[in-house]
Write a protein that holds these residues in place. Structure first.
Motif, PDB file in Angstrom:
ATOM      1  N   GLU A 169      92.916  67.754 -14.080  1.00 41.00           N
ATOM      2  CA  GLU A 169      93.877  67.970 -13.179  1.00 41.00           C
ATOM      3  C   GLU A 169      94.416  69.378 -13.454  1.00 41.00           C
ATOM      4  OE1 GLU A 169      95.843  67.276 -11.144  1.00 41.00           O
ATOM      5  OE2 GLU A 169      95.729  65.197 -10.473  1.00 41.00           O
ATOM      6  N   THR A 170      95.224  69.675 -12.294  1.00 42.20           N
ATOM      7  CA  THR A 170      95.928  71.164 -12.312  1.00 42.20           C
ATOM      8  C   THR A 170      97.361  70.865 -12.621  1.00 42.20           C
ATOM      9  OG1 THR A 170      96.789  70.626  -9.855  1.00 42.20           O
ATOM     10  CG2 THR A 170      94.491  71.350 -10.087  1.00 42.20           C
TER      11      THR A 170
ATOM     12  N   TYR B 198      92.255  77.917  -5.485  1.00 44.04           N
ATOM     13  CA  TYR B 198      92.464  76.910  -4.702  1.00 44.04           C
ATOM     14  C   TYR B 198      92.680  77.351  -3.325  1.00 44.04           C
ATOM     15  CZ  TYR B 198      95.559  73.683  -1.931  1.00 44.04           C
ATOM     16  OH  TYR B 198      95.964  72.718  -1.185  1.00 44.04           O
ATOM     17  N   GLN B 199      91.892  76.363  -2.493  1.00 44.42           N
ATOM     18  CA  GLN B 199      92.017  76.319  -1.088  1.00 44.42           C
ATOM     19  C   GLN B 199      92.028  75.112  -0.255  1.00 44.42           C
ATOM     20  OE1 GLN B 199      87.701  77.610  -0.327  1.00 44.42           O
ATOM     21  NE2 GLN B 199      88.226  79.901  -0.196  1.00 44.42           N
ATOM     22  N   ALA B 200      93.331  75.445   0.784  1.00 43.25           N
ATOM     23  CA  ALA B 200      93.898  74.110   1.562  1.00 43.25           C
ATOM     24  C   ALA B 200      92.749  73.537   2.295  1.00 43.25           C
ATOM     25  CB  ALA B 200      95.186  74.683   2.021  1.00 43.25           C
TER      26      ALA B 200
ATOM     27  N   ARG C 288      91.936  64.288  -4.157  1.00 44.06           N
ATOM     28  CA  ARG C 288      92.276  65.570  -3.329  1.00 44.06           C
ATOM     29  C   ARG C 288      91.588  66.879  -3.425  1.00 44.06           C
ATOM     30  NH1 ARG C 288      95.697  66.154  -7.523  1.00 44.06           N
ATOM     31  NH2 ARG C 288      96.279  67.889  -8.314  1.00 44.06           N
ATOM     32  N   SER C 289      91.529  67.485  -2.253  1.00 48.64           N
ATOM     33  CA  SER C 289      90.949  68.933  -2.686  1.00 48.64           C
ATOM     34  C   SER C 289      91.757  69.827  -3.248  1.00 48.64           C
ATOM     35  CB  SER C 289      90.541  69.574  -1.330  1.00 48.64           C
ATOM     36  OG  SER C 289      89.689  68.612  -0.398  1.00 48.64           O
ATOM     37  N   THR C 290      91.140  70.128  -4.568  1.00 45.20           N
ATOM     38  CA  THR C 290      91.910  71.329  -5.401  1.00 45.20           C
ATOM     39  C   THR C 290      90.936  71.743  -6.296  1.00 45.20           C
ATOM     40  OG1 THR C 290      93.910  71.532  -6.838  1.00 45.20           O
ATOM     41  CG2 THR C 290      92.434  69.465  -7.419  1.00 45.20           C
ATOM     42  N   ASN C 291      91.034  72.856  -7.112  1.00 47.74           N
ATOM     43  CA  ASN C 291      90.416  73.524  -8.053  1.00 47.74           C
ATOM     44  C   ASN C 291      90.186  72.897  -9.227  1.00 47.74           C
ATOM     45  OD1 ASN C 291      93.085  74.450  -7.905  1.00 47.74           O
ATOM     46  ND2 ASN C 291      92.663  75.825  -9.238  1.00 47.74           N
ATOM     47  N   TYR C 292      89.050  72.368  -9.450  1.00 47.78           N
ATOM     48  CA  TYR C 292      88.572  71.689 -10.855  1.00 47.78           C
ATOM     49  C   TYR C 292      87.026  71.829 -10.853  1.00 47.78           C
ATOM     50  CZ  TYR C 292      87.788  67.573  -7.951  1.00 47.78           C
ATOM     51  OH  TYR C 292      87.415  66.545  -6.931  1.00 47.78           O
TER      52      TYR C 292
ATOM     53  N   TRP D 148     100.228  71.440 -10.790  1.00 50.82           N
ATOM     54  CA  TRP D 148     100.830  70.747  -9.828  1.00 50.82           C
ATOM     55  C   TRP D 148     100.527  69.342 -10.079  1.00 50.82           C
ATOM     56  CZ3 TRP D 148      99.624  67.193  -6.001  1.00 50.82           C
ATOM     57  CH2 TRP D 148     100.743  66.922  -5.105  1.00 50.82           C
TER      58      TRP D 148
ATOM     59  N   LYS E  42      85.892  75.394 -10.494  1.00 49.21           N
ATOM     60  CA  LYS E  42      86.617  76.077  -9.337  1.00 49.21           C
ATOM     61  C   LYS E  42      87.896  76.706  -9.649  1.00 49.21           C
ATOM     62  CE  LYS E  42      87.760  75.416  -4.545  1.00 49.21           C
ATOM     63  NZ  LYS E  42      87.779  74.450  -3.426  1.00 49.21           N
TER      64      LYS E  42
END
Length: 346
Positions: free
Chosen positions: A181-182, A146-148, A136-140, A184, A143
């Motif tokens: 992972e984040t 987080y941008q949806a 999924r698109s997330t911040n890793y 969430w 980065k």
């Protein structure tokens, strides 16, 4: 060597884990075998790899790291005494050569990946099978924000866990872990596992070092309270914390000299913080690399610290960090530097 429980399992892993992503790029097969021998002789029982390795990833070298470990395992003959961890790649447009670039953490990809890894590793089972990065698109990968992304294609985490459950029941994997992972994402994996009686993540492999302590912000408490400890990667920030790149130095054969994909470790803030950490180590009579590694290993939420090297001299130096104790004064000095320049290389 020291050993620690792996999550809620009955497995104990060495506090230092041997990282292998240079095998097949910076290290030959014979050099890889020599490192593996040396690490095991020093008490390491934990080896980490990935289907994508070596790094930087290339189509003509992909899988060589696992192959080199596999030939060593076949020769060594003590598979049951070792904990082998590998990873399945997630979606990435820069991996177009791997399974035709259609990478998702779904049944087709995970089953293909685990079977190929088992073959390369010359083993019947993998102790910890990790999801290399989220589907999924997330911040890793450096980065922070987080941008949806609307209408993105992603595999539901429940589906991923169901595939891993089938592989566990088939005896191909023993435990699962997540990586990059984040908060969430980790909590979602843990919640769904509990709710549907599916495999529970026993570890999370994320970056953690003196220049990047972002793990502490949202993940350290989860790791501690949920028994899903950190397998810390890049504990030396790709060698930066040894001080070898200070003052514009570009050591021959060093990773940041050879490859520009790790430029997040070369900004001015990193340089300033590194100078401070190296200066603190020298002031206290410590080897800078060993101080950096000992700090990571000492954190209560860390299960194992993934060390890597391109030479036996470097490996020996990193192994010795297990015997390095950090005084109250050193720890206070580290916190003072961190307060002045927090997380310059996320």
């Amino acid at each position: 060597m020291k050993y620690r429980p792996l999550g809620h399992t009955d497995i104990k892993v060495s506090a230092l884990c041997l990282g292998t992503m240079t095998y097949g790029e910076q290290n030959s097969e014979s050099e890889a075998h020599a490192q593996l021998d040396r690490a095991v002789d020093a008490g390491i029982n934990f080896i980490d790899t990935a289907e994508m390795y070596p790094v930087p990833p290339k189509g003509n070298t992909q899988g060589l790291t696992e192959r080199y470990i596999g030939t060593w395992l076949a020769r060594q003959g003590q598979r049951d005494r070792l904990i082998i961890a590998t990873k399945v790649a997630g979606p990435a447009d820069w991996l177009s050569y791997l399974r035709d670039g259609n990478l998702h953490l779904d049944r087709v990809n995970i089953e293909a990946a685990v079977n190929e890894s088992l073959q390369r590793l010359q083993t019947d089972y993998i102790d910890i099978y990790q999801l290399h990065w989220p589907d999924r698109s997330t911040n890793y990968f450096g980065k922070l924000g987080y941008q949806a992304v609307e209408s993105e294609q992603m595999t539901p985490i429940l589906e991923t866990l169901q595939v891993l459950d089938d592989l566990k029941k088939a005896g191909k994997i023993r435990h699962i872990g997540v990586s990059n992972e984040t908060p969430w994402g980790l909590m979602r994996y843990l919640h769904l596992a509990r709710e549907h009686d599916l495999p529970r993540a026993v570890s999370i492999q994320n970056p953690y070092n003196l220049l990047n302590r972002t793990f502490e912000i949202g993940l350290a408490e989860i790791a501690h309270r949920e028994g899903c400890g950190l397998l810390a990667y890049s504990p030396m920030a790709f060698g930066v914390l040894s001080g070898k790149y200070l003052n514009g130095q570009q050591p021959k054969g060093a990773r940041l000299t050879l490859f520009d994909r790790f430029d997040r470790y070369s900004n001015p803030q990193v340089q300033r913080a590194t100078e401070e950490y190296v200066g603190l180590a020298q002031q206290e009579g410590l080897n800078p690399a060993q101080m950096a590694l000992a700090y990571v290993t000492s954190r209560p939420f860390v299960t194992s610290n993934i060390i890597g090297a391109t030479s036996l001299v470097q490996l020996d130096e990193n192994l010795e960090s297990i015997n390095t104790s950090l005084s109250k004064e050193v720890l206070q000095g580290i916190e003072a530097i961190h307060t002045q320049q927090p997380n310059p290389a996320p």
